[in-house]
Design an enzyme around this catalytic site. Structure first.
Site, short mmCIF file in Angstrom:
data_model
loop_
_atom_site.label_atom_id
_atom_site.label_comp_id
_atom_site.label_asym_id
_atom_site.label_seq_id
_atom_site.Cartn_x
_atom_site.Cartn_y
_atom_site.Cartn_z
CG HIS A 102 40.22 -2.02 45.49
ND1 HIS A 102 39.61 -2.50 44.36
CD2 HIS A 102 39.70 -2.73 46.53
CE1 HIS A 102 38.77 -3.47 44.68
NE2 HIS A 102 38.80 -3.62 46.01
CD GLU A 103 40.12 -1.89 50.31
OE1 GLU A 103 38.91 -1.84 50.65
OE2 GLU A 103 40.62 -2.89 49.80
CG HIS A 106 35.17 -1.28 48.37
ND1 HIS A 106 34.35 -1.93 47.47
CD2 HIS A 106 36.30 -2.04 48.48
CE1 HIS A 106 34.96 -3.03 47.05
NE2 HIS A 106 36.12 -3.12 47.64
CG HIS A 110 28.85 3.37 52.24
ND1 HIS A 110 29.29 3.99 53.39
CD2 HIS A 110 27.62 2.88 52.54
CE1 HIS A 110 28.37 3.88 54.33
NE2 HIS A 110 27.36 3.21 53.85
#
Length: 230
Positions: A102-103, A106, A110
């Site tokens: 999940h991270e 991100h 980005h």
């Protein structure tokens, strides 16, 4: 003269959001605890999962750091650092794989300049200021009878609500990216993906709860202001 900055009938507006917040926190704690005990078939740690996904996306410059904070996992776009808690970093569980992925989601957002993330990051400084001073301005305005201050407080807090609303698609998209990669890359197999989705869905509910709380708080501020002006 009515005096009710902290205890007044409008507090009832917060009750549904408070109940949902407690339920969401309980749900994420339960799902995380359950699936942190289930080891993945391939045995990759969260750090290994994250590194594989980052490297395959060409994000070799994104570092992975260990932080001593349970469920404090996050991606820092300013420094391009993905920070993982000890259980996620070293764990080889379904929870670890799901959260780490999940991270990374991100980080992919980005890289691709995903619009909601760009907007959210751009308003962070304003929202931080607004969240810190909005309540003070609002209640000073109430106490002194300055409608302009109460209105300014409401406007500034509206920025917090907007931030929370923008956060929802950012978080849901990161989870969708994570699950698709975990499945297509063969990092998780069969029902493991469904289990990881349960963890990420539970985590997403905490953001939904935070948004409902912010909206409820905004409605309460408007209600207090309107009563004061009656």
């Amino acid at each position: 003269m009515h005096f009710y900055p902290f205890f007044d009938p409008t507090m009832i507006l917060l009750v549904p959001a408070i109940i949902i917040s407690f339920w969401a926190q309980s749900k994420i704690n339960s799902a995380y605890s359950e699936y942190s005990q289930v080891r993945t078939i391939n045995g990759y740690t969260g750090q290994q999962v994250a590194r594989m996904m980052l490297d395959e996306a060409g994000l070799f410059d994104v570092r992975i750091e260990l932080i001593n904070s349970k469920l404090g996992d996050h991606y820092d776009p300013a420094s391009k650092i993905l920070r993982l808690s000890p259980e996620v970093y070293s764990g080889a569980s379904i929870s670890s794989a799901g959260i780490a992925a999940h991270e990374v989601g991100h980080a992919l957002q980005h890289k691709e300049r995903y619009a909601p993330l760009v907007i959210r990051n751009s308003i962070v400084p304003i929202v931080n200021i607004g969240s810190n001073v909005s309540w003070m301005l609002f209640f000073v305005g109430i106490l002194l009878g300055f409608k302009g201050l109460t209105t300014l407080g409401i406007i500034l807090f509206s920025g917090v609500v907007i931030f929370q609303l923008i956060t929802l698609p950012v978080e849901f998209d990161a989870s969708t990216r994570a699950l698709n990669i975990l499945k297509s890359r063969g990092i998780l197999y069969g029902d493991e993906t469904k289990s990881a989705q349960k963890v990420l869905d539970a985590a997403a509910m905490t953001y939904v709860a935070a948004t409902l709380m912010a909206v409820s708080q905004l409605i309460r501020l408007i209600a207090i202001s309107n009563r004061r002006n009656d």
